[in-house]
Design a protein around this motif. Structure first.
Motif, PDB file in Angstrom:
ATOM      1  N   LEU A 390       0.813  -1.212   0.000  1.00  0.00           N
ATOM      2  CA  LEU A 390       0.000   0.000   0.000  1.00  0.00           C
ATOM      3  C   LEU A 390       0.849   1.265   0.000  1.00  0.00           C
ATOM      4  CD1 LEU A 390      -3.103  -0.537   2.273  1.00  0.00           C
ATOM      5  CD2 LEU A 390      -2.994  -0.221  -0.172  1.00  0.00           C
ATOM      6  N   SER A 391       2.000   1.220   0.671  1.00  0.00           N
ATOM      7  CA  SER A 391       2.815   2.433   0.749  1.00  0.00           C
ATOM      8  C   SER A 391       3.278   2.859  -0.638  1.00  0.00           C
ATOM      9  CB  SER A 391       4.021   2.198   1.649  1.00  0.00           C
ATOM     10  OG  SER A 391       4.896   1.278   1.028  1.00  0.00           O
ATOM     11  N   GLN A 392       3.353   1.901  -1.551  1.00  0.00           N
ATOM     12  CA  GLN A 392       3.787   2.246  -2.898  1.00  0.00           C
ATOM     13  C   GLN A 392       2.674   2.935  -3.685  1.00  0.00           C
ATOM     14  OE1 GLN A 392       4.953  -1.923  -3.449  1.00  0.00           O
ATOM     15  NE2 GLN A 392       6.939  -1.193  -4.152  1.00  0.00           N
ATOM     16  N   ALA A 394       1.026   5.419  -2.385  1.00  0.00           N
ATOM     17  CA  ALA A 394       0.911   6.777  -1.860  1.00  0.00           C
ATOM     18  C   ALA A 394       1.149   7.784  -2.980  1.00  0.00           C
ATOM     19  CB  ALA A 394       1.925   6.984  -0.743  1.00  0.00           C
ATOM     20  N   ARG A 458      -9.609   4.878   3.215  1.00  0.00           N
ATOM     21  CA  ARG A 458      -8.199   5.004   3.597  1.00  0.00           C
ATOM     22  C   ARG A 458      -7.302   4.905   2.363  1.00  0.00           C
ATOM     23  NH1 ARG A 458      -5.151   0.557   7.002  1.00  0.00           N
ATOM     24  NH2 ARG A 458      -4.522   0.098   4.888  1.00  0.00           N
ATOM     25  N   ILE A 460      -8.107   5.774  -0.648  1.00  0.00           N
ATOM     26  CA  ILE A 460      -8.258   7.035  -1.384  1.00  0.00           C
ATOM     27  C   ILE A 460      -7.404   8.115  -0.728  1.00  0.00           C
ATOM     28  CG2 ILE A 460      -9.891   8.791  -2.109  1.00  0.00           C
ATOM     29  CD1 ILE A 460     -12.029   6.643  -2.163  1.00  0.00           C
ATOM     30  N   LEU A 462      -4.813   7.707   1.038  1.00  0.00           N
ATOM     31  CA  LEU A 462      -3.402   7.400   0.798  1.00  0.00           C
ATOM     32  C   LEU A 462      -2.982   7.868  -0.592  1.00  0.00           C
ATOM     33  CD1 LEU A 462      -1.019   5.760   2.103  1.00  0.00           C
ATOM     34  CD2 LEU A 462      -1.746   3.883   0.638  1.00  0.00           C
ATOM     35  N   TYR A 464      -4.289  10.234  -2.412  1.00  0.00           N
ATOM     36  CA  TYR A 464      -4.396  11.667  -2.691  1.00  0.00           C
ATOM     37  C   TYR A 464      -3.631  12.531  -1.702  1.00  0.00           C
ATOM     38  CZ  TYR A 464      -7.597  11.147  -6.498  1.00  0.00           C
ATOM     39  OH  TYR A 464      -8.131  10.842  -7.723  1.00  0.00           O
ATOM     40  N   PHE A 465      -3.491  12.072  -0.468  1.00  0.00           N
ATOM     41  CA  PHE A 465      -2.960  12.991   0.535  1.00  0.00           C
ATOM     42  C   PHE A 465      -1.601  12.581   1.074  1.00  0.00           C
ATOM     43  CE2 PHE A 465      -7.675  13.567   1.262  1.00  0.00           C
ATOM     44  CZ  PHE A 465      -7.730  14.536   0.274  1.00  0.00           C
ATOM     45  N   SER A 466      -0.923  11.664   0.430  1.00  0.00           N
ATOM     46  CA  SER A 466       0.414  11.328   0.880  1.00  0.00           C
ATOM     47  C   SER A 466       1.393  11.656  -0.236  1.00  0.00           C
ATOM     48  CB  SER A 466       0.505   9.846   1.242  1.00  0.00           C
ATOM     49  OG  SER A 466      -0.382   9.565   2.293  1.00  0.00           O
ATOM     50  N   THR A 469       6.108   7.998  -3.185  1.00  0.00           N
ATOM     51  CA  THR A 469       7.327   7.423  -2.612  1.00  0.00           C
ATOM     52  C   THR A 469       8.468   7.372  -3.613  1.00  0.00           C
ATOM     53  OG1 THR A 469       6.371   5.287  -3.127  1.00  0.00           O
ATOM     54  CG2 THR A 469       6.246   6.010  -0.851  1.00  0.00           C
TER      55      THR A 469
ATOM     56  N   ASN B 176      -7.582  19.937   0.861  1.00  0.00           N
ATOM     57  CA  ASN B 176      -7.518  18.594   1.425  1.00  0.00           C
ATOM     58  C   ASN B 176      -8.118  18.542   2.829  1.00  0.00           C
ATOM     59  OD1 ASN B 176      -6.340  17.752  -0.854  1.00  0.00           O
ATOM     60  ND2 ASN B 176      -4.270  17.630  -0.046  1.00  0.00           N
ATOM     61  N   THR B 572       0.678   6.008   7.551  1.00  0.00           N
ATOM     62  CA  THR B 572       1.426   6.062   6.300  1.00  0.00           C
ATOM     63  C   THR B 572       2.906   5.783   6.554  1.00  0.00           C
ATOM     64  OG1 THR B 572      -0.002   7.930   5.958  1.00  0.00           O
ATOM     65  CG2 THR B 572       1.523   7.390   4.191  1.00  0.00           C
ATOM     66  N   LEU B 575       3.672   2.280   7.167  1.00  0.00           N
ATOM     67  CA  LEU B 575       3.595   1.507   5.941  1.00  0.00           C
ATOM     68  C   LEU B 575       4.897   1.619   5.169  1.00  0.00           C
ATOM     69  CD1 LEU B 575       0.028   2.250   4.559  1.00  0.00           C
ATOM     70  CD2 LEU B 575       0.879   0.154   5.549  1.00  0.00           C
ATOM     71  N   VAL B 576       5.414   2.854   5.055  1.00  0.00           N
ATOM     72  CA  VAL B 576       6.666   3.047   4.340  1.00  0.00           C
ATOM     73  C   VAL B 576       7.795   2.298   5.043  1.00  0.00           C
ATOM     74  CG1 VAL B 576       8.338   4.757   3.598  1.00  0.00           C
ATOM     75  CG2 VAL B 576       5.914   5.245   3.432  1.00  0.00           C
ATOM     76  N   ASP B 579       7.621  -1.280   4.475  1.00  0.00           N
ATOM     77  CA  ASP B 579       8.047  -1.574   3.111  1.00  0.00           C
ATOM     78  C   ASP B 579       9.554  -1.672   3.024  1.00  0.00           C
ATOM     79  OD1 ASP B 579       7.609  -1.882   0.349  1.00  0.00           O
ATOM     80  OD2 ASP B 579       8.421   0.118   0.090  1.00  0.00           O
TER      81      ASP B 579
END
Lengths: 514, 631
Positions: A390-392, A394, A458, A460, A462, A464-466, A469, B176, B572, B575-576, B579
């Motif tokens: 999921l982090s990918q 972002a 969540r 979505i 991720l 749009y708002f992160s 990477t 946002n 977040t 998660l990173v 990863d």
């Protein structure tokens, strides 16, 4: 009881089963193609045969089989309105799934599949096969066999045919699961796991059938319904038999506590195959389950309804709650599919016409959204392989706005927001249970819908708002994936805005034959 | 309910026309850069004309005959439970239709001037049209589901318009933030619908209203609270209010239309539309009152400390909507007054925002009021029109705000026990504070000495901008007088919100009016001394702790940070982190990477088949065991 000495040849209405014959025929042609054509030509020919087979089958279904409904082949096959509706659904969804499977991007081979399925990952055999330009085009006939099995599954009129269909649809899936091009060990492990557990559940199904036969002396659904209504005293083996059969079907839809294979297999299988499994297998298994419980076991409802209700609740809760903590998009979608299986079970428990039509509509709606979602998952990549963590994902909203917007819309569809098919489907399905003594199921379903909505939103957030990477790329798809994703997203919208035609079709189709 | 006839039978055109405009403008491409905005304005006025004709049609019928239902199509025919898409054309929805289309069209005319040189104005007008269509769908919907569609539509339009100038990262962040806090509200709306669905199996207003009687108090309270959460998100009420101030990042016409006159009042509409539910649940109404009272006080305090002209106006909007929510929470005695104040507020606040836009237009887009002052001499039209809005909002006797706000204060004092005293006194004192902060804003901008930066040359705005301001100013002045003392608005709305008995405030009506006026005069006088007679320092003074807290919006961002943002960030980040640690970073050879992660995952999962099959077996045993036990 008929005398074993006489044997009457069963009459088969070929007009009714012609869609299945077309599919199996196309699959056999595919096998011949694999045997006789040179490698370089196989891909295009196989794709052509498969797509033409699916379209032709659908056409025969609409033009011929629809007008020749009936119980045929010595009551072993029942082509009635629900069977036709479910077969049609399987065919349409398979068509789009095959488009995803055929995706090559800019290379010469289907991108998702290994070039040499039989070799040990990393072995010289594999290297050699890659050097020679081997392909795994046998995925197409395998898919067709599985589709044929599913079509028979939803139209089966007795327990034996149902079991055979179950195996016909499952065996190709076990192989397909193990054919991923990347992360091959994970894929092969998933395949083996799926096979072992599938065999385990099939054994339950078969044993259950034996017990039911022992108690009622029949395996034909119509006769079973009569026997169940009149039987007395043999409950001690009839009811356990019913439950064991149910286990075999519940395994296929991924209901708790038979769901543990789902995340592993969904993750390990090639993404297009996951899309194929997640949609069509659900359609087929729920179709079979509806037929079994609505037609054959109607009279035993006081026994199986509470059990299925409990399983539905557990499935919804486990699917939704576990989805919250997932960090891999494919595992997340797997748990999402488990929770959807829980919602769908409500339609089975409801045991009324609305439940039947609602379930069938839900299967169509869910199928289209899921196909499109897995189509998109295959496009998000990082250094050559799929970026499923999921982090990918972002920041995809900034780097690939169209893809992110489409995926967000599909997520809203899963969450059941109005104007998406998910809302219509939930509304239609839940309404079957409200006021029929199963309102409490709807309460749980509604609560779990809220939980899963959180999961989808969540993603979505991720996207749009992160911050992006960095190494995640989105591959430009060929028209194949483009068509499948567009169709899925479009249907998600259309079934949300103007679902009435399909709902009407489902309602008119909601009558089983015996 | 009657089926729609006459003009009302084409009521769907009100939504379709602006929606068509949005689609044409968005898809039309550069060819429409010139003509597009005019088309958008035209379609919006067309919607107004249809709305006006429908109101005239309704007026021609008896009071109880007015509500009409326009069936659009059968949306979800699901066996016994059908959900139709239809429009509810009644006194409440048409009141909103007139407000939205009239004020909206005026603001679009104003935007023709304000956005004249913006390269993206076609997109801007497309979004405005999308907003008008969604807002009309929101108020005209005949079911909660269709309302929710419009609800999401206005949220989308608001998000797109706040971030319209998204080349500025701060503006994109503001968009946002609005998006996120609005999603919290949406969850409330969804939950409310879910509960209604399982309790009654119905989601249309007529069905729900009929089913309320005989439902348990707990269910009604739960629905009421969920609806309140939804209203809080959309209407910037405590504790979801913090996005409104930042939303001022959008172009000023947007602030006027969406974040002052119409969209932010959708929460009030929702509560009033659900009046049957709220009337039946006293506790839910109490929660509504508390939220309204907190917000109106907090907004007033924040408004006293802001030097940014638009943010001060935003705080004032928050506070005024707090009044409306409070009124709606009072029950049948207050519903009509909530709508009344909503309408008058729509006029005077939109007028003031347009005035603020006109000031910014003349002052090189500055918003710091400490660098304004003395503008009355150079921007006469803006000064007069803004002045009328200002007098209206502080409740100057005879002007619109006087009639509508006074009614709310009076209603808040009706009742028994502690409630009238708490809510009434809050509303009363906040009226004094309102007078102070609005006078502060007005004096700092238009009166006193000139504190301009050297490069500005203020000038009056063009007529496309000032004419809408003048029209709105006329409304600010006289609308209250026309609708209030004549009882037109209360009589008009009575069939929808229900009749109520005359209550008696714990303080007499006329003494109360006198106290309100005196408090207002005190507020204005203090502001006069501080910001007109005395010099206003160009750099803000340190101020009291309360001022400092108010400048930071009473810590609302800190609260959000702690409750919403930080957990999200952690998620977040983890998660990173996960990863990097667990899955390969990529780039170190595909085969090795794939093999490596597979091997690791394989190790993690080794033996699971055994336990998986054990789980299955236990499941089977549990099922059979349970059956044997039951036998």
């Amino acid at each position: 009881m008929t005398s074993p000495a006489t044997f009457t040849q069963a009459h088969i209405s070929y007009a009714a089963v012609v869609p299945m014959l077309v599919i199996f025929g196309a699959a056999l042609v595919g096998v011949l193609v694999e045997a006789f054509l040179p490698r370089a030509q196989r891909y295009l020919v196989q794709l052509g045969v498969t797509l033409i087979g699916l379209v032709a089958s659908f056409l025969t279904l609409v033009l011929i089989a629809r007008n020749n409904r009936g119980v045929t082949a010595a009551s072993a096959v029942v082509i009635d309105a629900p069977a036709l509706m479910l077969q049609g659904t399987v065919l349409v969804l398979s068509f789009f799934a095959v488009l995803l499977m055929a995706e090559r991007f800019d290379t010469k081979y289907p991108d998702a599949f290994t070039q040499s399925g039989a070799s040990v990952p990393g072995s010289p055999t594999e290297t050699n096969a890659v050097r020679l330009g081997a392909t795994t085009t046998e995925v197409f006939p395998l898919t067709l066999f599985s589709v044929g099995g599913m079509m028979l599954f939803v139209a089966s009129g007795d327990l034996l045919i149902m079991f055979i269909a179950l195996e016909v649809l499952s065996l190709p899936l076990y192989i397909l699961t193990g054919l991923a091009r990347r992360r091959r060990l994970l894929s092969q492990e998933a395949s083996l796991k799926y096979f072992l557990l599938g065999a385990f559940s099939s054994a339950f199904f078969l044993f259950g059938s034996a017990l039911v036969y022992g108690a009622t002396k029949t395996i034909q659904f119509g006769a079973l319904a009569d026997a169940v209504a009149s039987t007395n005293g043999r409950d001690d083996i009839l009811i356990p038999g019913v439950f064991l059969i149910a286990v075999g079907l519940l395994f296929k839809v991924g209901a708790v506590p038979f769901q543990s294979w789902t995340p592993d297999v969904y993750q390990g299988a090639p993404t297009p195959v996951t899309g194929f499994m997640a949609t069509t297998v659900k359609v087929a298994a729920f179709g079979a389950m509806l037929r079994l419980f609505y037609v054959a076991l109607d009279g035993l409802q006081w026994n199986w309804q509470p059990v299925l209700a409990v399983i539905a609740v557990l499935t919804m809760i486990v699917g939704s709650v576990f989805a919250v903590t997932q960090t891999d998009i494919k595992r997340l979608l797997a748990y999402s599919s488990i929770s959807h299986a829980g919602f769908l079970l409500i339609g089975v428990v409801a045991l009324n016409k609305t439940g039947l039509s609602g379930t069938m509509f839900y299967l169509v709606a869910y199928g289209f959204t899921t196909i499109a979602a897995f189509g998109i998952v295959a496009l998000v990549r990082s250094s050559g392989s799929e970026a499923t963590h999921l982090s990918q994902w972002a920041g995809l909203g900034r780097t690939s706005p169209v893809l992110a917007a489409t995926f967000s819309f599909l997520m809203l569809g899963f969450a059941g927001i109005p104007l998406t098919s998910g809302f219509t489907a939930k509304f239609a399905l839940f309404s079957s249970a409200v006021g029929h003594g199963a309102t409490w199921l709807v309460v749980v379903a509604v609560l779990m819908s809220a939980v899963t909505a959180f999961v989808y939103v969540r993603i979505i957030v991720l996207m749009y708002f992160s911050e992006p990477t960095g190494d995640t790329q989105v591959v430009m798809p060929s028209p194949l994936t483009g068509i499948a994703v567009t169709a899925g997203a479009l249907m998600t919208l259309v079934l949300g805005v103007a679902p009435a035609p399909l709902l009407n079709l489902a309602q008119h189709s909601a009558l089983f034959m015996r | 309910m009657h089926d729609a006839t006459g003009v009302a039978s084409v009521g769907w055109l009100m939504i379709a026309l602006p929606l068509l405009g949005a689609a044409v403008l968005l898809l039309g491409g550069k060819a429409l850069d010139k003509a597009g905005p005019y088309l958008a304005v035209l379609l919006s006025w067309a919607a107004f004309v249809i709305g006006l004709l429908i109101v005239l049609q309704l007026r021609g019928r008896g009071a109880e005959e007015r509500a009409m239902h326009l069936h659009l199509y059968s949306w979800i025919p699901a066996g016994s439970l059908n959900l139709d898409a239809g429009l509810l054309i009644d006194q409440l929805s048409t009141t909103f239709v007139l407000l939205i289309t009239f004020v909206g069209s005026l603001i679009m005319v104003y935007s023709l001037g304000y956005m004249e040189h913006d390269p993206d104005k076609r997109r801007f007008f497309a979004y405005l049209n999308l907003f008008v269509a969604s807002m009309l769908l929101l108020v005209l919907a005949d079911s909660y589901v269709l309302l929710f569609v419009g609800w999401e539509g206005v949220g989308l339009a608001s998000y797109l318009l706040i971030g319209f100038w998204n080349w500025n990262p701060a503006y994109a962040t503001a968009a946002n933030k609005a998006f996120f806090l609005n999603r919290v509200g949406d969850m409330g709306m969804l939950l409310a619908m879910f509960i209604m669905f399982w309790a009654w199996g119905k989601l249309d207003f007529a069905g729900v209203n009929a089913a309320v009687a005989g439902t348990g108090k707990g269910t009604l309270l739960a629905i009421g609270l969920c609806l309140l959460v939804a209203a809080c998100g959309k209407s910037a009420q405590f504790p979801l209010q913090s996005w409104l101030g930042d939303a001022m990042a959008g172009p000023t016409p947007v602030s006027a239309l969406i974040h002052a006159a119409t969209m932010v009042t959708a929460g009030v509409y929702l509560i009033v539309r659900s009046n049957v539910i709220f009337t039946a649940s006293e506790n839910a109404r109490l929660a509504v009152c508390i939220v309204g009272a907190i917000t109106l006080a907090a907004g007033a305090i924040i408004g006293c400390a802001k030097d940014d002209m638009k943010k001060a106006l935003a705080a004032s909007t928050m506070s005024q909507i707090g009044y409306m929510v409070l009124a709606a929470g009072l029950g049948p005695v207050g519903y009509a007054f909530a709508i009344f104040h909503l309408v008058t507020h729509g006029f005077f606040k939109a007028g003031m925002f347009l005035g603020a836009g006109s000031v910014m237009h003349g002052m090189n887009d500055q918003v710091d009021m400490r660098r304004f002052g003395g503008l009355s001499t150079v921007m006469k039209i803006t000064w007069v029109t803004f002045g009328l809005g200002f007098l209206a909002i502080i409740g100057f006797p005879g002007l619109s705000g006087f009639w509508s706000k006074d009614k709310i204060i009076e209603s808040a004092f009706i009742g028994e026990g502690w409630k009238p005293w708490v809510f009434g006194l809050t509303a009363l004192l906040a009226a004094g504070v309102t007078a102070f902060y609005m006078s502060r804003l007005f004096f700092m901008t238009f009166m006193g000495k000139r504190r301009w930066t050297e490069d500005v040359h203020p000038h009056e705005s063009p007529l496309t901008m000032t004419i809408p301001m003048m029209i709105l100013a006329v409304g600010s002045a006289f609308l209250g007088l026309i609708l209030g003392p004549t009882n037109i608005i209360t009589d008009w709305l009575e069939p929808v919100v229900g009749a109520h008995e005359e209550g008696h405030p714990v303080i007499g009506q006329y003494p109360l009016m006198a106290i309100t006026v005196v408090l207002m005069i005190i507020g204005v006088a203090i502001a006069w001394k501080m910001y007109w007679r005395d010099d206003v320092p160009i750099t803000p003074p340190v101020g009291s702790p309360l001022t400092q807290a108010a400048r930071r919006d009473l810590g609302q961002d800190d609260l959000n940070e702690a409750v919403f943002a930080r957990p999200g960030l952690h998620l977040t980040r983890s998660l990173v982190f996960f990863d990097n640690k667990v899955v390969d970073g990529g780039g170190n050879g595909m085969a090795a990477g794939i093999g490596g992660s597979s091997a690791r995952l394989k190790k993690m999962q080794n033996g699971y088949v055994r336990s998986y099959s054990l789980t299955m077996l236990l499941g089977v045993v549990a099922i059979l065991g349970a059956w044997w036990v039951v036998q």
